[in-house]
Design a protein around this motif. Structure first.
Motif: not given
Length: 201
Positions: A151-152, A158-162, A189-192
């Motif tokens: 995820e992005l 903001r906190p980074a998604p785990v 959001r999905s992605g890298q």
């Protein structure tokens, strides 16, 4: 606590935590895991690594807190759904079958692979202590086994998604070890990102 020492290239033989642990979580599908530590790693036992992993899963901010999963450490001879490994950098490459960087951790099939170099040193400029990074890497790689992709960052500050690849960069987010933030499931959001791989000195 003794220093953890390890070679860059291990022999690929493991010791397993022999005893079962309690179930983390009150609802959701039950998965069992076993704990394996490569024998070449000194200063941390399978029981010690298992204790650290169990402490992460027992935290209400971890995956069992979502109500979708219960997680339990299997004992010797019991069935298990996946294995959490602590391994040397070269064995990381053998188990992961991807990138061959000797730096990151990974999940490959039913193997959740933690690179001992990251367990000992964390990553530069992470913005949080080593305990937080260890919590992150356990939750991140286990999250892949629980069918989550990368995820992005949802926005600066903001906190980074785990499930963001925090090992490689935060992209304006702040370090975060947990899939639950402020009592709610938290995702981006999905992605890298196409981040370069760091190298250990």
């Amino acid at each position: 606590m003794p220093d953890i020492e390890y070679p860059a290239v291990g022999g690929g033989a493991y010791e397993y935590a022999p005893t079962a642990g309690p179930v983390a979580g009150a609802a959701g599908r039950l998965l069992s895991y076993r704990i394996a530590v490569e024998r070449d790693i000194a200063g941390i036992s399978p029981a010690g690594f298992a204790e650290a992993v169990e402490a992460v899963f027992a935290d209400p901010r971890s995956w069992p807190g979502t109500g979708q999963w219960r997680l339990r450490r299997a004992g010797t001879g019991e069935r298990f759904d996946f294995t959490i490994y602590l391994v040397t950098p070269a064995t990381r490459d053998r188990l992961c079958h991807s990138s061959f960087d000797r730096y990151t951790s990974c999940r490959n099939g039913d193997s959740v692979v933690i690179n001992v170099a990251r367990w000992v040193h964390g990553v530069p400029d992470y913005g949080a202590d080593l305990v937080t990074y260890r919590q992150y890497v356990i939750n991140h790689e286990t999250g892949h086994r629980l069918y989550h992709g990368h995820e992005l960052c949802p926005g600066p500050g903001r906190p980074a998604p785990v499930m963001q690849q925090q090992t490689l960069g935060l992209h304006g987010c702040t370090a975060n070890a947990w899939p639950i933030v402020d009592g709610r499931s938290y995702a981006g959001r999905s992605g890298q990102y196409d981040d370069p791989l760091p190298r250990d000195p």
